[in-house]
Motif scaffolding. Structure first.
Motif, mmCIF file in Angstrom:
data_model
loop_
_atom_site.group_PDB
_atom_site.id
_atom_site.type_symbol
_atom_site.label_atom_id
_atom_site.label_comp_id
_atom_site.label_asym_id
_atom_site.label_seq_id
_atom_site.Cartn_x
_atom_site.Cartn_y
_atom_site.Cartn_z
ATOM 1 N N ASP A 65 0.816 -1.211 0.000
ATOM 2 C CA ASP A 65 0.000 0.000 0.000
ATOM 3 C C ASP A 65 0.854 1.266 0.000
ATOM 4 O OD1 ASP A 65 -2.717 1.170 0.220
ATOM 5 O OD2 ASP A 65 -2.021 1.841 2.195
ATOM 6 N N ILE A 66 1.902 1.278 0.792
ATOM 7 C CA ILE A 66 2.706 2.489 0.967
ATOM 8 C C ILE A 66 3.728 2.680 -0.151
ATOM 9 C CG2 ILE A 66 4.482 3.538 2.456
ATOM 10 C CD1 ILE A 66 2.745 2.478 4.837
ATOM 11 N N LEU A 67 4.374 1.603 -0.559
ATOM 12 C CA LEU A 67 5.419 1.741 -1.580
ATOM 13 C C LEU A 67 4.859 2.038 -2.962
ATOM 14 C CD1 LEU A 67 7.829 -1.098 -0.433
ATOM 15 C CD2 LEU A 67 8.045 1.373 -0.043
ATOM 16 N N GLN A 120 8.954 -3.404 -6.208
ATOM 17 C CA GLN A 120 9.706 -3.025 -5.018
ATOM 18 C C GLN A 120 9.110 -3.652 -3.761
ATOM 19 O OE1 GLN A 120 9.536 1.127 -3.751
ATOM 20 N NE2 GLN A 120 11.748 1.081 -3.342
ATOM 21 N N SER A 121 7.785 -3.638 -3.649
ATOM 22 C CA SER A 121 7.156 -4.206 -2.452
ATOM 23 C C SER A 121 7.320 -5.722 -2.403
ATOM 24 C CB SER A 121 5.681 -3.810 -2.354
ATOM 25 O OG SER A 121 4.947 -4.297 -3.450
ATOM 26 N N GLU A 122 7.328 -6.390 -3.556
ATOM 27 C CA GLU A 122 7.542 -7.842 -3.561
ATOM 28 C C GLU A 122 8.949 -8.185 -3.088
ATOM 29 O OE1 GLU A 122 5.452 -10.386 -3.858
ATOM 30 O OE2 GLU A 122 3.856 -8.900 -4.010
ATOM 31 N N PHE A 123 9.955 -7.428 -3.527
ATOM 32 C CA PHE A 123 11.319 -7.680 -3.059
ATOM 33 C C PHE A 123 11.455 -7.355 -1.571
ATOM 34 C CE2 PHE A 123 12.317 -7.449 -7.628
ATOM 35 C CZ PHE A 123 12.971 -8.671 -7.742
ATOM 36 N N SER A 138 9.661 -10.115 0.325
ATOM 37 C CA SER A 138 10.465 -11.329 0.253
ATOM 38 C C SER A 138 11.645 -11.239 1.212
ATOM 39 C CB SER A 138 10.961 -11.548 -1.176
ATOM 40 O OG SER A 138 11.738 -12.707 -1.256
ATOM 41 N N CYS A 139 12.278 -10.098 1.268
ATOM 42 C CA CYS A 139 13.376 -9.881 2.211
ATOM 43 C C CYS A 139 12.882 -10.083 3.646
ATOM 44 C CB CYS A 139 13.948 -8.472 2.037
ATOM 45 S SG CYS A 139 15.274 -8.057 3.197
ATOM 46 N N MET A 140 11.731 -9.513 3.978
ATOM 47 C CA MET A 140 11.189 -9.688 5.334
ATOM 48 C C MET A 140 10.900 -11.152 5.626
ATOM 49 S SD MET A 140 8.710 -6.551 6.435
ATOM 50 C CE MET A 140 7.541 -6.685 5.093
ATOM 51 N N MET A 196 12.023 -14.895 -3.514
ATOM 52 C CA MET A 196 12.831 -13.994 -4.329
ATOM 53 C C MET A 196 13.292 -14.693 -5.606
ATOM 54 S SD MET A 196 14.420 -10.872 -4.290
ATOM 55 C CE MET A 196 15.092 -10.352 -2.736
ATOM 56 N N LYS A 197 13.802 -15.909 -5.501
ATOM 57 C CA LYS A 197 14.277 -16.657 -6.669
ATOM 58 C C LYS A 197 13.124 -16.911 -7.642
ATOM 59 C CE LYS A 197 16.474 -21.022 -7.931
ATOM 60 N NZ LYS A 197 16.956 -22.312 -7.418
ATOM 61 N N THR A 198 11.968 -17.286 -7.109
ATOM 62 C CA THR A 198 10.803 -17.557 -7.946
ATOM 63 C C THR A 198 10.390 -16.305 -8.718
ATOM 64 O OG1 THR A 198 10.033 -19.271 -6.439
ATOM 65 C CG2 THR A 198 8.398 -18.342 -7.934
#
Length: 141
Positions: A35-37, A42-45, A48-50, A126-128
């Motif tokens: 919602d914010i980004l 960008q939000s998917e990466f 995924s990082c989280m 992330m890889k997917t």
């Protein structure tokens, strides 16, 4: 479904997530990031990082949000604030309804990863994601 039960008590939404309140908070962080980004890639990466983070325990915690924000140069404060607000409840309800549209009855297992309408089973989100992109961003390298 993202949670087992959603109910309203005195006008406030409550969620009973399969893995407890920590899972619900993580889902709210993910929804708020989207919602914010306002940038789905960008939000998917970031999400995924989280999910892969272990700074705060099992992943998708406030500490994971902060550390992923630092890595990706994203201000995590508004995302964390959102995750603790009524806005997060509304977002989680919305994404639950959207998830129900694609999971019932076609897909029963969770987690469910759909990219471009195709189902993926993956332990490495992330890889997917990177493998499905025709022009992967630098984060995929």
């Amino acid at each position: 479904m993202l949670w087992n039960v959603r109910f309203v008590d005195h006008g406030k939404l409550y969620f009973d997530c399969a893995f407890g309140p920590e899972e619900c908070h993580g889902l709210k962080l993910h929804a708020c990031a989207i919602d914010i980004l306002k940038n789905i890639s960008q939000s998917e990466f970031y999400n995924s990082c989280m999910m892969n983070g272990t700074w705060g325990g099992k992943g998708s915690t406030d500490k994971d949000a902060i550390n992923c924000g630092n890595i990706m140069k994203i201000n995590s404060k508004p995302i964390i604030e959102c995750a603790n607000s009524a806005r997060a409840d509304a977002l989680l309800e919305y994404y639950g309804i959207e998830t129900d549209k694609v999971t019932n009855p076609r897909y029963k297992a969770m987690p469910l990863i759909l990219l471009n309408g195709k189902k993926f089973d993956s332990d490495n989100l992330m890889k997917t994601i990177c493998q499905t992109l025709s022009k992967p961003p630098p984060e995929c390298k």
